[in-house]
Design an enzyme around this catalytic site. Structure first.
Site, PDB file in Angstrom:
ATOM      1  CB  CYS A 203      12.131 -15.279  -2.845  1.00  0.00           C
ATOM      2  SG  CYS A 203      10.264 -14.949  -2.088  1.00  0.00           S
TER       3      CYS A 203
ATOM      4  CG  HIS B   9       8.603 -15.171  -7.801  1.00  0.00           C
ATOM      5  ND1 HIS B   9       9.971 -15.889  -7.704  1.00  0.00           N
ATOM      6  CD2 HIS B   9       8.377 -14.408  -6.664  1.00  0.00           C
ATOM      7  CE1 HIS B   9      10.149 -15.745  -6.372  1.00  0.00           C
ATOM      8  NE2 HIS B   9       9.343 -14.934  -5.783  1.00  0.00           N
TER       9      HIS B   9
ATOM     10  CG  HIS C 126       4.967 -14.803  -2.936  1.00  0.00           C
ATOM     11  ND1 HIS C 126       5.617 -15.494  -1.906  1.00  0.00           N
ATOM     12  CD2 HIS C 126       6.144 -14.424  -3.610  1.00  0.00           C
ATOM     13  CE1 HIS C 126       6.858 -15.278  -2.270  1.00  0.00           C
ATOM     14  NE2 HIS C 126       7.169 -14.564  -3.293  1.00  0.00           N
TER      15      HIS C 126
END
Length: 173
Positions: A98, A140, A144
C-alpha cells in the site's frame, strides 16, 4: 494535473484521516474529474496500481487504478461510489502492499471474485465482475473508503510491526 502528497501511517494526523469513512459524491463533474486526474498522476508517480481519494486527503468514494503490466499501454480505470454487490465464498490470498504503508507487504485473504457497481469517469453507471488481481485491488481500495488499511487484516503484532517499520524507514531517510 498535479501530484498530491500521499498520506502515510507513520504520521498521526495522516493516520487519523486514513481511518475516516469516505462519503459518496452526488455527481461526476469537472471538479471530480480534476481530482481523479490528480490521483492518477500521483499513483503513477509513486508508483502504484491503485489509489483511493482518502489517501490524498479527500474523503470521497473515488478510486483510480491501472493494472497494466510493465511494457503494456497504460489502462487507467476510475471508480466513483463503488459498491460490491456480490462476493464469492471462495477466498484468494495475495501479498498486498500500500502506498500509505510504504515498503510493507503481507498476505491478505479476500473473496476471489466480486461483482461491483460504480460510476465511471463520464458518470455512467457500470456493473462488472472482478477476479484475481482486479478483485484484490478493488477490495483493497474500497477498504480505504471505509477507513480500513490492508494491515488491519493482519494480527495486531504484524500491524504494529508494519507501522514501526514505516516509522523507522522515514527516520532513516
Amino acid at each position: 494535473m498535479a501530484i498530491r502528497r500521499i498520506l502515510t501511517v507513520d504520521n498521526a494526523a495522516d493516520l487519523a484521516v486514513l481511518k475516516q469513512v469516505s462519503k459518496d459524491v452526488p455527481a461526476v463533474d469537472d471538479a471530480l474529474r480534476g481530482l481523479m486526474d490528480d490521483m492518477l498522476e500521483t499513483m503513477y508517480d509513486a508508483p502504484g496500481i491503485g489509489l483511493a481519494a482518502v489517501q490524498v486527503g479527500e474523503l470521497v468514494n473515488v478510486i483510480v487504478m491501472d493494472l497494466a503490466r510493465e511494457g503494456e499501454e497504460p489502462a487507467p480505470r476510475y471508480f466513483v461510489n463503488p459498491k460490491i454487490t456480490w462476493a464469492s465464498e471462495e477466498l484468494f490470498e495475495y501479498e498486498e502492499g500500500c502506498l500509505s504503508v510504504p515498503e510493507v507487504y503481507d498476505a491478505v485473504e479476500r473473496p476471489a471474485k466480486v461483482k461491483i457497481s460504480y460510476l465511471n469517469y463520464q458518470g455512467e453507471a457500470v456493473e462488472e465482475d472482478a477476479e484475481e488481481l482486479f478483485a484484490v485491488c478493488i477490495q483493497h481500495e474500497m477498504d480505504h473508503l471505509k477507513g480500513v488499511l490492508f494491515i488491519d487484516h493482519l494480527s495486531r503484532l504484524k500491524r504494529d510491526r508494519a507501522i514501526s517499520k514505516v516509522k523507522k524507514a522515514r527516520r532513516a531517510a
